[in-house]
Design a protein around this motif. Structure first.
Motif, PDB file in Angstrom:
ATOM      1  N   PRO A  27       0.822  -1.208   0.000  1.00 45.02           N
ATOM      2  CA  PRO A  27       0.000   0.000   0.000  1.00 45.02           C
ATOM      3  C   PRO A  27       0.856   1.259   0.000  1.00 45.02           C
ATOM      4  CG  PRO A  27       0.162  -0.885   2.219  1.00 45.02           C
ATOM      5  CD  PRO A  27       0.891  -1.848   1.327  1.00 45.02           C
ATOM      6  N   THR A  28       0.425   2.256  -0.777  1.00 44.00           N
ATOM      7  CA  THR A  28       0.957   3.601  -0.615  1.00 44.00           C
ATOM      8  C   THR A  28      -0.248   4.492  -0.351  1.00 44.00           C
ATOM      9  OG1 THR A  28       0.784   4.574  -2.834  1.00 44.00           O
ATOM     10  CG2 THR A  28       2.635   3.052  -2.450  1.00 44.00           C
ATOM     11  N   GLU A  29      -0.029   5.756  -0.058  1.00 48.52           N
ATOM     12  CA  GLU A  29      -1.167   6.632   0.211  1.00 48.52           C
ATOM     13  C   GLU A  29      -1.990   6.901  -1.043  1.00 48.52           C
ATOM     14  OE1 GLU A  29       1.776   7.411  -0.431  1.00 48.52           O
ATOM     15  OE2 GLU A  29       2.191   9.554  -0.637  1.00 48.52           O
ATOM     16  N   THR A  30      -1.391   6.666  -2.242  1.00 47.35           N
ATOM     17  CA  THR A  30      -2.112   6.947  -3.492  1.00 47.35           C
ATOM     18  C   THR A  30      -2.866   5.710  -3.971  1.00 47.35           C
ATOM     19  OG1 THR A  30      -0.135   6.396  -4.781  1.00 47.35           O
ATOM     20  CG2 THR A  30      -0.486   8.736  -4.211  1.00 47.35           C
ATOM     21  N   VAL A 118       8.857   9.066  -2.342  1.00 50.38           N
ATOM     22  CA  VAL A 118       8.862   8.633  -0.941  1.00 50.38           C
ATOM     23  C   VAL A 118       7.411   8.603  -0.474  1.00 50.38           C
ATOM     24  CG1 VAL A 118       9.665   9.106   1.413  1.00 50.38           C
ATOM     25  CG2 VAL A 118      11.109   9.730  -0.544  1.00 50.38           C
ATOM     26  N   PRO A 119       6.787   7.436  -0.498  1.00 48.76           N
ATOM     27  CA  PRO A 119       5.355   7.374  -0.166  1.00 48.76           C
ATOM     28  C   PRO A 119       5.114   7.618   1.323  1.00 48.76           C
ATOM     29  CG  PRO A 119       6.205   5.165  -0.547  1.00 48.76           C
ATOM     30  CD  PRO A 119       7.333   6.111  -0.847  1.00 48.76           C
ATOM     31  N   ALA A 120       3.897   8.055   1.647  1.00 53.77           N
ATOM     32  CA  ALA A 120       3.583   8.433   3.030  1.00 53.77           C
ATOM     33  C   ALA A 120       2.838   7.349   3.801  1.00 53.77           C
ATOM     34  CB  ALA A 120       2.755   9.722   3.026  1.00 53.77           C
ATOM     35  N   HIS A 121       2.480   6.249   3.148  1.00 53.95           N
ATOM     36  CA  HIS A 121       1.697   5.232   3.866  1.00 53.95           C
ATOM     37  C   HIS A 121       2.565   4.519   4.905  1.00 53.95           C
ATOM     38  CE1 HIS A 121      -0.851   1.794   4.632  1.00 53.95           C
ATOM     39  NE2 HIS A 121      -1.819   2.369   3.940  1.00 53.95           N
ATOM     40  N   PRO A 122       2.090   4.412   6.160  1.00 53.77           N
ATOM     41  CA  PRO A 122       2.947   3.813   7.201  1.00 53.77           C
ATOM     42  C   PRO A 122       3.362   2.378   6.890  1.00 53.77           C
ATOM     43  CG  PRO A 122       0.689   4.191   8.018  1.00 53.77           C
ATOM     44  CD  PRO A 122       0.805   4.883   6.699  1.00 53.77           C
TER      45      PRO A 122
END
Ligand code: TXA
Ligand code: MG
Length: 337
Positions: A27-30, A118-122
């Motif tokens: 998963p990524t935030e997008t 740099v993705p933001a998903h934890p």
């Protein structure tokens, strides 16, 4: 002592799979990405095979930390660095000059530039940090189809062709990252996305040009398309009228429009009944651009699950950067005219 291996968390197992050259959806935030070790040519070639993606369409390289930019890039221009500092982790992809040898040629299609994010998903970020190196990843869908925003979408699209699917829940942004090219002497937006043009302009101190000469396939018309034909209507009323017209012609129709739009007569939520095929299906999305973006791709998938022939869509009208990205994706789903 038993020979039992220590218990590994799902993220550790996924990182181990990457090390072994496997494909990991994460998963990524997008949207969900289909990841491979960016230093493993064979693994990266499998991404192209699984997606059915032409080999000359380069991949985005994902890293856990903004500091890794200089391990992948050469001579990052100051304005690009400013965007990275302000917006990473987050839905921004920067195209910069490739540091030779930083990733295998398969990732960049042999170009001298590289796309970095740099993705933001934890969960995605923890995977990148645990793996410890750059991960090449396109969206985890078959080429040309709608990007996946849940783990279930990934499985539905790719089945057993993906070795591990790391489930981090529904993606909070829902449309892909904004791509900014910093290799042409200035900054240029190659793809609208999760970061709005307003935001970019505020940081860069000037409006960024959009589009132009690019080989990015995400900029092709008829990308991001469901099987159903997509038509765009200017507002809810026009959508309701058009949907009713199509339904009278015997088409299975869906209306994808912000929840507050005046859709009286545009049908109900759920499946059209057999007795009344003229009733269009409401594909409900929130009125605000953020809520709309989050559900956009899931609703387009539902249109296909319900075997709709046509989706009449209305973009959110709040003028936000995200609304522009949604309008862009709807235009691409509608295809060239
Ligand atoms: O939000 C996203 O960006 C998602 C998540 C998974 O990170 N990824 C994504 O990847 O949308 P993909 O492969 O579906 O789209 C990547 C786009 C393509 O249009 C590709 O051509 C462009 O990035 N791209 C990659 N490297 C490039 C380069 N060196 N120069 C120009 N465009 C590049
Ligand atoms: Mg894609």
């Amino acid at each position: 002592m038993t020979g039992l291996p220590p218990r590994l968390s799902p993220v550790e197992l996924a990182a181990e799979a990457l090390r072994r050259g496997r494909l990991v959806a994460f998963p990524t935030e997008t949207v969900y990405g289909l990841g491979a070790d960016a230093s493993d040519g064979e693994a990266v070639r499998r991404i192209f095979a699984v997606k059915g993606r032409p080999a000359h369409h380069p991949l985005i390289v994902h890293v856990a930390d903004p500091d890794a930019l200089d391990t992948l890039a050469l001579d990052v221009p100051e304005p690009a660095r400013r965007l990275a500092v302000e917006l990473w982790p987050g839905p921004l992809t920067l195209v910069v000059a490739l540091r030779p040898g930083a990733v295998v040629d398969e990732v960049t299609g042999g170009r001298s530039t590289v796309a970095v994010r740099v993705p933001a998903h934890p969960v995605g970020r923890l995977l990148l940090r645990t793996f410890g190196g750059p991960v090449a990843a396109p969206s985890a869908n078959r080429f040309g189809r709608v990007s996946p925003t849940t783990a279930a979408h990934v499985r539905a699209d790719l089945g057993d062709d993906v070795d591990v699917v790391l489930d981090g829940g529904p993606c909070p942004v829902g449309v892909e990252s904004t791509i900014v090219d910093a290799t042409g002497g200035g900054l240029r937006v190659l793809r609208l996305g999760g970061i709005g043009l307003d935001r970019l302009a505020a940081i860069a101190g000037d409006e960024l040009p959009v589009g132009g000469d690019t080989a990015a396939p995400g900029t092709l018309a008829s990308h991001y398309a469901p099987r159903a034909r997509v038509e765009i209507a200017p507002d809810g009323e026009a959508a309701a009228r058009r949907a009713a017209e199509l339904a009278r012609e015997g088409r299975a129709v869906g209306v994808l429009a912000p929840a507050t739009d005046d859709l009286d007569g545009a049908g109900r939520e759920g499946r059209p009944s057999v007795e009344a095929p003229v009733e269009p299906v409401r594909l409900v999305v929130p009125a605000d651009a953020e809520g709309f973006a989050r559900l956009l791709y899931a609703r387009l998938r539902e249109a296909d699950e319900q075997a709709l022939d046509v989706v009449v869509a209305v973009a959110p009208a709040d003028g936000s950067g995200l609304a522009e990205a949604i309008a862009d994706r709807l235009r691409r789903a509608a295809g060239p005219r």
